[in-house]
Design a protein around this motif. Structure first.
Motif, PDB file in Angstrom:
ATOM      1  N   ARG A 269       0.844  -1.185   0.000  1.00  0.00           N
ATOM      2  CA  ARG A 269       0.000   0.000   0.000  1.00  0.00           C
ATOM      3  C   ARG A 269       0.880   1.236   0.000  1.00  0.00           C
ATOM      4  N   ASP A 270       0.375   2.290  -0.609  1.00  0.00           N
ATOM      5  CA  ASP A 270       1.104   3.553  -0.637  1.00  0.00           C
ATOM      6  C   ASP A 270       1.301   4.064   0.784  1.00  0.00           C
ATOM      7  N   GLN A 271       2.446   4.590   1.080  1.00  0.00           N
ATOM      8  CA  GLN A 271       2.829   5.160   2.365  1.00  0.00           C
ATOM      9  C   GLN A 271       2.926   4.131   3.492  1.00  0.00           C
ATOM     10  N   HIS A 272       2.993   2.843   3.134  1.00  0.00           N
ATOM     11  CA  HIS A 272       3.192   1.792   4.120  1.00  0.00           C
ATOM     12  C   HIS A 272       4.425   0.986   3.731  1.00  0.00           C
ATOM     13  N   VAL A 273       5.220   0.629   4.726  1.00  0.00           N
ATOM     14  CA  VAL A 273       6.417  -0.167   4.498  1.00  0.00           C
ATOM     15  C   VAL A 273       6.268  -1.455   5.294  1.00  0.00           C
ATOM     16  N   SER A 274       6.444  -2.585   4.625  1.00  0.00           N
ATOM     17  CA  SER A 274       6.338  -3.877   5.290  1.00  0.00           C
ATOM     18  C   SER A 274       7.707  -4.540   5.314  1.00  0.00           C
ATOM     19  N   LEU A 275       8.061  -5.097   6.471  1.00  0.00           N
ATOM     20  CA  LEU A 275       9.347  -5.771   6.571  1.00  0.00           C
ATOM     21  C   LEU A 275       9.257  -6.952   7.518  1.00  0.00           C
TER      22      LEU A 275
END
Length: 168
Positions: free
Chosen positions: A106-112
């Motif tokens: 998703r835009d403006q979300h970072v998954s790690l």
């Protein structure tokens, strides 16, 4: 009626005040309404004094803020003007979501990828400490009571960049 009330009880100040002045060693750090003071602290002191937070330091790398194992897009942060090469941010524990499955991009979300290091059950929530890749310190994440993860479990941590605040 104007009234000045001095307290060290942050919860009491948040509930009873229209505006709060946070002072540090006799100096005013920030004056704001309770919601904005919590949501957008201007300094590391205010961020840590009002509620729990993760204070991280990143470096500018082109259009991103680089924290090592992850980057946040600068356009998602409320960054006005020129920034120094080293930037400090506050990320509240509830601005990070944990899940077993990788969330959709998703835009403006970072998954790690992350690992649960320790946890505390607080009744109304879980307080997790998770490691994010090669970061030297763990970060705190608040989760609902039904979001139960075991110590050592590999999870996905999703950071909402729009909830990340630049601090001095």
């Amino acid at each position: 009626m104007t009234m000045v009330y001095v307290t060290h009880d942050q919860s009491e100040a948040m509930v009873t005040s229209d505006r709060i002045a946070v002072m540090n060693k006799g100096r005013v750090e920030q004056i704001d309404v309770p919601y904005e003071l919590y949501r957008r602290p201007r300094t590391r002191f205010v961020a840590g004094f009002i509620g729990r937070t993760n204070l991280l330091t990143g470096c500018l790398r082109g259009p991103d803020l680089d924290f090592g194992p992850f980057r946040l897009p600068l356009h998602a942060l409320a960054a006005a003007g020129e920034l120094p090469a080293e930037v400090h941010v506050s990320i509240r524990p509830q601005s990070i979501q944990l899940s077993r499955e990788r969330p959709p991009q998703r835009d403006q979300h970072v998954s790690l990828d992350a690992t649960i290091e320790r946890r505390s059950y607080l009744g109304e929530s879980w307080d997790y400490h998770v490691s994010l890749g090669s970061m030297p310190e763990s970060v705190r994440v608040s989760a609902r009571p039904c979001e139960v993860f075991e110590v050592g479990q590999r999870v996905h941590a999703e950071i909402d960049a729009s909830q990340v605040t630049l601090v001095q």
